[in-house]
Design a protein around this motif. Structure first.
Motif, mmCIF file in Angstrom:
data_model
loop_
_atom_site.group_PDB
_atom_site.id
_atom_site.type_symbol
_atom_site.label_atom_id
_atom_site.label_comp_id
_atom_site.label_asym_id
_atom_site.label_seq_id
_atom_site.Cartn_x
_atom_site.Cartn_y
_atom_site.Cartn_z
ATOM 1 N N UNK A 382 0.822 -1.218 0.000
ATOM 2 C CA UNK A 382 0.000 0.000 0.000
ATOM 3 C C UNK A 382 0.856 1.268 0.000
ATOM 4 N N UNK A 383 2.131 1.161 0.356
ATOM 5 C CA UNK A 383 3.015 2.331 0.295
ATOM 6 C C UNK A 383 3.172 2.815 -1.149
ATOM 7 N N UNK A 384 2.932 1.896 -2.081
ATOM 8 C CA UNK A 384 3.085 2.251 -3.498
ATOM 9 C C UNK A 384 1.741 2.317 -4.213
ATOM 10 N N UNK A 385 0.643 2.432 -3.452
ATOM 11 C CA UNK A 385 -0.690 2.421 -4.058
ATOM 12 C C UNK A 385 -0.897 3.640 -4.947
ATOM 13 N N UNK A 386 -1.645 3.443 -6.028
ATOM 14 C CA UNK A 386 -1.950 4.502 -6.984
ATOM 15 C C UNK A 386 -3.458 4.605 -7.174
ATOM 16 N N UNK A 387 -3.975 5.797 -7.156
ATOM 17 C CA UNK A 387 -5.390 6.026 -7.465
ATOM 18 C C UNK A 387 -5.505 6.169 -8.975
ATOM 19 N N UNK A 388 -6.106 5.197 -9.624
ATOM 20 C CA UNK A 388 -6.251 5.251 -11.070
ATOM 21 C C UNK A 388 -7.721 5.124 -11.434
ATOM 22 N N UNK A 389 -8.087 5.693 -12.572
ATOM 23 C CA UNK A 389 -9.466 5.663 -13.063
ATOM 24 C C UNK A 389 -9.475 5.136 -14.487
ATOM 25 N N UNK A 406 -14.380 4.405 -12.057
ATOM 26 C CA UNK A 406 -13.533 3.366 -11.485
ATOM 27 C C UNK A 406 -14.110 1.964 -11.698
ATOM 28 N N UNK A 407 -15.392 1.873 -12.000
ATOM 29 C CA UNK A 407 -16.061 0.579 -12.135
ATOM 30 C C UNK A 407 -16.576 0.409 -13.558
ATOM 31 N N UNK A 445 -11.446 -5.208 -7.655
ATOM 32 C CA UNK A 445 -12.518 -6.007 -7.044
ATOM 33 C C UNK A 445 -13.469 -6.430 -8.149
ATOM 34 N N UNK A 446 -13.656 -7.758 -8.295
ATOM 35 C CA UNK A 446 -14.534 -8.257 -9.347
ATOM 36 C C UNK A 446 -15.797 -8.846 -8.722
ATOM 37 N N UNK A 447 -16.870 -8.770 -9.457
ATOM 38 C CA UNK A 447 -18.137 -9.308 -8.972
ATOM 39 C C UNK A 447 -18.921 -9.842 -10.169
ATOM 40 N N UNK A 448 -19.877 -10.742 -9.882
ATOM 41 C CA UNK A 448 -20.662 -11.362 -10.946
ATOM 42 C C UNK A 448 -20.613 -12.866 -10.819
ATOM 43 N N UNK A 555 -18.699 -7.475 -13.485
ATOM 44 C CA UNK A 555 -18.136 -6.131 -13.345
ATOM 45 C C UNK A 555 -16.790 -6.213 -12.637
ATOM 46 N N UNK A 556 -16.005 -5.151 -12.761
ATOM 47 C CA UNK A 556 -14.708 -5.032 -12.083
ATOM 48 C C UNK A 556 -14.508 -3.578 -11.707
ATOM 49 N N UNK A 557 -13.924 -3.359 -10.528
ATOM 50 C CA UNK A 557 -13.770 -1.993 -10.013
ATOM 51 C C UNK A 557 -12.338 -1.764 -9.527
ATOM 52 N N UNK A 558 -11.764 -0.644 -9.910
ATOM 53 C CA UNK A 558 -10.466 -0.221 -9.395
ATOM 54 C C UNK A 558 -10.698 0.340 -7.993
ATOM 55 N N UNK A 559 -10.138 -0.308 -6.985
ATOM 56 C CA UNK A 559 -10.473 0.002 -5.590
ATOM 57 C C UNK A 559 -9.797 1.283 -5.117
ATOM 58 N N UNK A 560 -10.487 1.993 -4.232
ATOM 59 C CA UNK A 560 -9.889 3.116 -3.530
ATOM 60 C C UNK A 560 -9.061 2.568 -2.376
ATOM 61 N N UNK A 561 -7.774 2.934 -2.343
ATOM 62 C CA UNK A 561 -6.884 2.360 -1.338
ATOM 63 C C UNK A 561 -6.421 3.384 -0.312
#
Length: 562
Positions: A382-389, A406-407, A445-448, A555-561
């Motif tokens: 998590x020290x290298x986490x990136x917020x991407x969209x 993000x999703x 995070x994936x769902x379905x 669906x798949x979502x880029x998580x907020x970290x």
């Protein structure tokens, strides 16, 4: 007796000459000058012919007048004797052994440098004394090596025997008697066999090093190419930006000129209208003054009959001009307000877009010989986490983006997205808006249904977008890497090669990238981090995160970290 003494003297001179390392084969017609030094007659004559004064080249003693040169009989006889006996010139200084050199063990007096050392004789030889090892049949079998000062290390201190065997159990050289005594029962081989084995290992190590050198040279070449590409891209961006801003400035100047022209035109029209109305009012005033003067004159008529006679003849008054209502002087404030509004909007656009311009600069990471170790815990990642969209301009029309882009969810119907050259036209894929470089980490995070309907990918931006070609599909070309997330049997794809992935896969997948080190890792994220697959390669371009959703309603979502 005199001849005997002469020969003894010659021999003494010869020994002295050898000690002083004089090469008398170079001397011809030796002469001695008054100071006692000897030279070739031709050499000293030439030396003096070039000088105004006559002196000794060695001791610098001057002679006046020029000395008469006489032959040195003793030295001449010595030179002839040396020629007859074939005595070779004494070795040069660099042939003698110095403090750091290995000396010949056979030389007497001043020792020459050793040319080889013999592991059988345990002796070092100069070239002259080494010759028997090339001529004598038995000596030819001896093992010659480069000169060594450590020959005694090859002798067993206990048995005073040459150590020709190696004990693999104790990892040391031993002699034959040692193998029958304290090393009995150990794993022993000949020193030659062990040396050959280690030579093969050494050769393997060298090949590995040479391969790494080639790899690093390729990396250096790639970096050089990247530097050239950066320079070209930067030059083009600067040139294009200058052209765009020049066009923008010209447009603003044109609009400024148009506004000024419109204001001046309106100014002229309004002033003309006011002047016309002013002239009418001034004419009305003049007429009223004249009428007032007539009435004043009539009012002073005393004769009643005359007054009544003249009164009806007065001309009637003209229709008065409508009342003038003067508005405040703000007729051009609407122009100022409109221009101000344009200025404010332009400033807002520049502020917003300028941040994007500043952030799109590419940071170049050089290859590090020893990259930092990959984190072991989620906290470390998590020290290298990136917020991407997700980039809407790349999304396939059957992907619905939500949660602030993000999703992504696969839908049956197509959405009316605008046409864009970056959009995937045939595969339900989407890229991130942000580029990825350096060390970064993100989670999906994936769902379905979870039946293999989601691919978590990393790709170069120049991956193809249109058509059903594999060049467009994540993991089916050399521009992308993709993990097919399936609870039963997940797989990893790269360049059309499918690799099975072992280990349980949770609904959340972590992706770790070290761009400069060429490391790409996929993790199953739950209470612990489980490595699913790791790639070690060389990335030549900026990377982008990607999602490929196959099954409807998955669906798949880029998580907020953070």
């Amino acid at each position: 007796m005199g001849e005997k003494n002469m020969m003894e003297g010659i021999h003494k001179w010869r020994d002295k000459i050898q000690e002083l390392k004089l090469d008398f084969f170079l001397i011809s017609d030796p002469v001695t000058i008054p100071c006692g030094h000897s030279y070739c007659m031709t050499c000293i004559k030439s030396f003096w012919d070039e000088k105004e004064t006559h002196s000794c080249p060695q001791c610098r003693q001057r002679f006046t007048p020029r000395p008469v040169l006489l032959k040195n009989t003793m030295l001449a006889v010595l030179v002839e004797e040396l020629k007859k006996t074939g005595l070779q010139a004494a070795p040069a200084d660099h042939c003698y052994a110095g403090a750091e050199d290995v000396a010949c063990d056979f030389c007497s007096g001043r020792k020459l440098k050793a040319h080889k050392s013999c592991l059988i004789c345990l002796v070092s030889y100069c070239e002259k004394h080494l010759q028997p090892h090339y001529d004598v049949a038995q000596l030819k079998k001896h093992k010659l090596v480069e000169p060594s000062k450590k020959l005694q290390e090859n002798v067993c201190s206990r048995h005073d025997e040459v150590m020709k065997m190696f004990c693999r159990t104790d990892q040391q050289l031993i002699c034959y008697l040692c193998s029958l005594d304290e090393h009995k029962g150990h794993d022993t081989v000949s020193a030659a066999a062990e040396s050959a084995e280690r030579q093969r290992e050494l050769e393997g190590s060298r090949q590995n090093i040479q391969q790494r050198i080639q790899d690093r040279e390729k990396d250096v070449k790639l970096l050089q190419q990247q530097a050239e590409a950066i320079n070209l891209s930067a030059d083009k961006a600067a040139e294009d930006s200058e052209k765009i801003f020049t066009e923008l400035i010209r447009l603003l100047e044109k609009r400024s000129s148009d506004v000024e022209q419109q204001v001046r035109s309106r100014q002229k029209s309004e002033v003309s209208r006011v002047k016309e109305l002013q002239e009418k009012l001034e004419q009305e005033i003049t007429e009223l003054k004249r009428k007032d003067a007539e009435l004043k004159k009539l009012s002073h008529t005393e004769a009643h009959n005359q007054f009544l006679h003249n009164y009806p003849s007065l001309s009637p008054l003209s229709q008065p001009t409508s009342s003038i209502h003067i508005c405040p002087l703000s007729c051009f404030e609407d122009v100022t307000a409109a221009v101000s509004e344009v200025r404010d909007k332009l400033q807002d656009v520049l502020r917003e877009k300028w941040t994007n311009v500043s952030l799109t600069g590419t940071k170049v990471d050089v290859l590090l010989p020893e990259p930092e170790p990959e984190p072991k815990t989620r906290a470390g990642f998590l020290k290298y986490s990136r917020e991407i969209t997700l980039d809407p301009n790349t999304a396939h029309t059957q992907l619905l983006l939500s949660e602030g882009n993000r999703k992504a969810k696969f839908m049956f119907k197509h959405h009316s997205y605008s046409n864009h050259p970056d959009r995937f036209t045939d595969f339900s894929q989407v890229l991130s808006r942000e580029s990825l470089t350096g060390r970064c980490y993100w989670e999906v995070e994936r769902s379905g249904r979870g039946g293999g309907g989601v691919y978590v990918a990393v790709t170069y931006k120049n991956i193809s977008r249109a058509g059903w070609s594999k060049e467009c599909v994540f993991g089916r070309n050399d521009k992308s890497w993709a993990l097919n997330c399936c609870n039963n049997s997940s797989t990893f794809w790269c360049d059309k090669v499918q690799t099975p992935v072992s280990g349980p896969l949770s609904s959340r997948v972590g992706v770790y990238l070290d761009h400069s080190a060429g490391i790409l890792s996929f993790y199953s994220v739950s209470e612990t981090m489980t490595l699913l697959h790791r790639v070690q390669t060389t990335f030549t371009q900026l990377l982008y995160a990607g999602l490929w959703i196959i099954n409807p309603e998955d669906s798949a979502e880029l998580c907020k970290l953070k």
